[in-house]
Design a protein around this motif. Structure first.
Motif: not given
Length: 206
Positions: A106-133
């Protein structure tokens, strides 16, 4: 022969040359007191493998795919997958502007440097809606794949190597593989690829 403190100093200095970060996958639980705690996941130091940057600068896109399994731990049988979730994104290098472009659903992000790319790749994802029955003991199994060719790209390259005509200009314009990248594929294959998996601590009834 070199011995004593001088030899030890040389050995330590040499060892430092070979110490470097390696890609790692960090998988944790957020608020373990909850019946189904949230998953917290991040990929660290992917670009410590310089082959990924070299491939991108040669025209290859970088595909990152996350796959999450909620697995039920069963003492008397094989563990089984009860819920799955996944997402992916692609990053391309723009050689004219000397930036990276990250394309998600749903979106496009421009990353200006190698450092910005490294930070983007190292983002933290939080997943909350995977409750098993139901009741049971569960854990998250996370697999991340980083690769510089998609399945469609691989098919196209093999057709090209076999001399098959991908004739239409539309097909050529849709291809993410430049002629430079194709030459690189032939000369230095295999291209970099990483698959890394980690599991979270158990949660649920024990």
């Amino acid at each position: 022969m070199i011995g004593g403190p001088r030899a030890a100093a040389i050995l330590m200095a040499t060892s430092v040359l070979f110490v470097q970060d390696r890609p790692t996958l960090d998988v944790q639980l957020n608020d373990e007191s909850r019946v189904v705690p949230a998953l917290v996941v991040s990929l660290r130091d992917l670009l410590s493998d310089q082959r990924f940057l070299r491939a991108m600068h040669s025209g290859f896109p970088l595909y990152i795919e996350y796959h999450v399994d909620v697995r039920e731990s069963r003492a008397n049988w094989f563990d089984r997958s009860v819920v799955t979730h996944g997402w992916e994104f692609v990053i391309l290098h723009d050689p004219v502007r000397e930036i990276y472009i990250a394309e998600e659903t749903q979106n496009t992000t421009e990353l200006m440097t190698d450092r910005a790319l490294a930070d983007y790749l190292a983002r933290t994802f939080v997943i909350e809606q995977l409750a098993p029955e139901g009741d049971g003991t569960f854990y998250y199994r996370v697999t991340v794949t980083a690769r510089t060719l998609s399945d469609a790209d691989v098919d196209e390259v093999f057709d090209w190597l076999k001399g098959h005509d991908t004739d239409s200009s539309a097909a050529r314009s849709r291809s993410l593989l430049s002629r430079t990248a194709r030459r690189l594929l032939v000369s230095v294959a295999p291209l970099p690829r990483l698959t890394i998996s980690e599991s979270s601590p158990r949660f649920g009834s024990r």
